[in-house]
Design a protein around this motif. Structure first.
Motif: not given
Ligand SMILES: Nc1ncnc2c1ncn2[C@@H]1O[C@H](COP(=O)(O)OP(=O)(O)O)[C@@H](O)[C@H]1O
Ligand SMILES: [Mg+2]
Length: 481
Positions: A369-395
């Protein structure tokens, strides 16, 4: 004959002859019960059982001590009162006929109080058990009968520890003794959750509140016992619902990740096929360099293990499981989990970096369950960065650290657009999403999971832009429940 000595006493007094008839009475008696002289005294008290009285009377009649009987109700005009009668035997020395001097004691107030108490005990929803200072049961109300299965006559006089499972049963005497000697309060005046034992040996979860009554110099204890079975069952059902929701959440996350998972598994499969082909070529050429062949087979094996490991991780993550808590290191959980998210990150050109604190205390949690929480946050972060305009090499940074209050915080920071001020209050609501194919359940499930672990969840803006979503967990041993 009047009763000169008692005539002006404020309570009713009468004298009855050997024939049981009232010979004389004082003024208070006459006021209360006029015109009774000459009639049988026992007729004044319809509740009195003549046979039972005679039986008791015989035993005291030739001694000096008076007999007190509970004579019951007397109705005069529109008044109803309750009396005890103190009966003093009087011996007439010449003819030795036995006379009786009766003093009426008005016990109406006390009787009403007792009746009210009895009504309270009878109608109380909670079980009420009153014990004496030796721990023996004195009163056992109907709710107690419903809870424990004993009838009052079966338990009155027995030690109250019979209603407790071990180890409390054997320790109860010591508990009581300590309280009597030191006044140290463990339960009295406090109340706590415990287990009780019913007649069939079943343990019942209860809430017990004990208070002490000091009456006429006698110490007694009243226990009010609430059955928590239903509450516990409801809690368990709720936990099960949450567990199911969390599981559905994991399945849907896996569903969303199919593209990257397929990609992840395809990589070792492609490599396997490549090493298989080159091995075949070596064989076809007839020049079998065993070292080369072994090297290729070795790599082939490594790649198939890698594919297997990916599938293993997915299965473990997607499996339905009961809330299972273990002692774990948060850092290990995170490093293990990131392997699941790496493919997703790579596809979207997001780099995942770690900033993990050394020497963190362990946490007691459900690792999946704790991994599930972390995965959700990681995936949201990826979503946030991929939707961003110039996301190349975002960390993205995954951080763990020990808070000042001893809690452990895990934070995922991104370089996306951040959270708009008008969105702040909506983030954790179920079904709130700003994504066109989002479900909006991720953060809501996360918050439930973290709350069940005794932690908190939130987010803050990064100074350099982007958002940080974090959760805290108590370190193991902090909550001892
Ligand atoms: N790292 C983030 N940066 C900006 N906004 C975010 C971030 N994480 C979550 N959000 C916002 O919170 C919303 C709810 O997230 P979530 O509950 O995970 O559902 P979903 O991801 O399906 O939209 C997202 O739609 C998004 O608007
Ligand atoms: Mg999400």
């Amino acid at each position: 004959m009047r009763l000169p000595e008692t005539y002006s006493l404020p309570f009713p007094v009468f004298m009855a002859g050997a024939d049981g008839r009232i010979q004389t009475a004082n003024a208070a008696f006459e006021r209360l019960l006029p015109d009774r002289v000459g009639t049988p005294w026992m007729a004044v008290f319809p509740d009195l059982d003549p046979d039972a009285f005679s039986h008791q009377w015989e035993r005291v009649a030739h001694g000096d001590a008076p007999l007190t009987v509970s004579a019951g109700m007397v109705t005069t005009g529109d008044q109803t009162r309750f009396f005890d009668v103190i009966c003093q035997p009087l011996l007439d020395s010449e003819t030795d006929p036995l006379r009786l001097l009766g003093v009426l004691v008005d016990v109406t107030a006390q009787t009403q109080q007792e009746a009210e108490n009895a009504a309270l005990l009878d109608t109380a929803v909670d079980a009420i058990v009153i014990i004496d200072d030796q721990g023996r049961i004195e009163t056992f109300n109907p709710a107690a009968t419903r809870l424990f299965g004993y009838r009052p006559e079966e338990v009155v006089g027995r030690p109250v520890s019979d209603l407790m499972p071990e180890p409390h049963r054997s320790r109860h005497d010591a508990y009581m003794q300590r309280y009597m000697e030191t006044g140290e309060q463990r339960i009295i005046g406090i109340g706590r959750e415990l287990e009780a034992l019913d007649r069939h040996g079943r343990k019942i979860p209860i809430y017990l509140a004990v208070s002490e009554i000091l009456q006429k110099g006698r110490r007694r204890f009243t226990g009010i016992i609430r059955d928590l079975s239903e509450q516990r069952a409801a809690r368990a059902a709720l936990a099960e619902q949450r567990e199911k929701l969390a599981h559905v959440g994991r399945l849907s996350t896996m569903g969303e990740m199919t593209a990257s998972i397929a990609h992840e598994i395809n990589q070792p499969l492609t490599a396997i096929s490549m090493y298989a082909q080159s091995s075949l070529k070596l064989i076809e050429k007839g020049d079998v360099d065993l070292d080369k062949l072994a090297g290729a087979l070795e790599k082939l094996n490594t790649q198939s293990l890698r594919a297997g490991a990916i599938i293993e991780r997915i299965q473990r993550f997607a499996r339905a499981q009961e809330n299972q808590r273990e002692l774990v290191q948060v850092n290990t959980l995170l490093q293990e989990l990131v392997k699941l998210a790496e493919g997703d990150a790579r596809i979207h050109d997001v780099e995942i970096t770690f900033d993990l604190a050394d020497g963190l205390p362990a946490v007691y949690c459900d690792p999946i369950q704790i991994q599930q929480v972390a995965l959700n946050l990681i995936r949201n972060a990826i979503d946030a960065m991929k939707d961003g305009a110039a996301a190349t090499g975002s960390a993205m940074v995954i951080q763990s650290r020990l808070e000042g209050d001893g809690r452990i915080e895990v934070a995922v920071s991104d370089q996306g657009p951040g959270v708009a001020p008008d969105q702040r209050n909506l983030l954790f609501r179920p079904f709130h999403t700003t994504k066109k194919d989002g479900m909006g359940m991720g953060l809501s499930i996360c918050r439930t999971i973290i709350a069940e672990h005794g932690g908190e969840m939130g987010h803050r803006d990064n100074p350099g832009g982007g958002a940080t979503f974090y959760f805290t967990l108590p370190q193991a041993g902090e909550r001892d429940d």
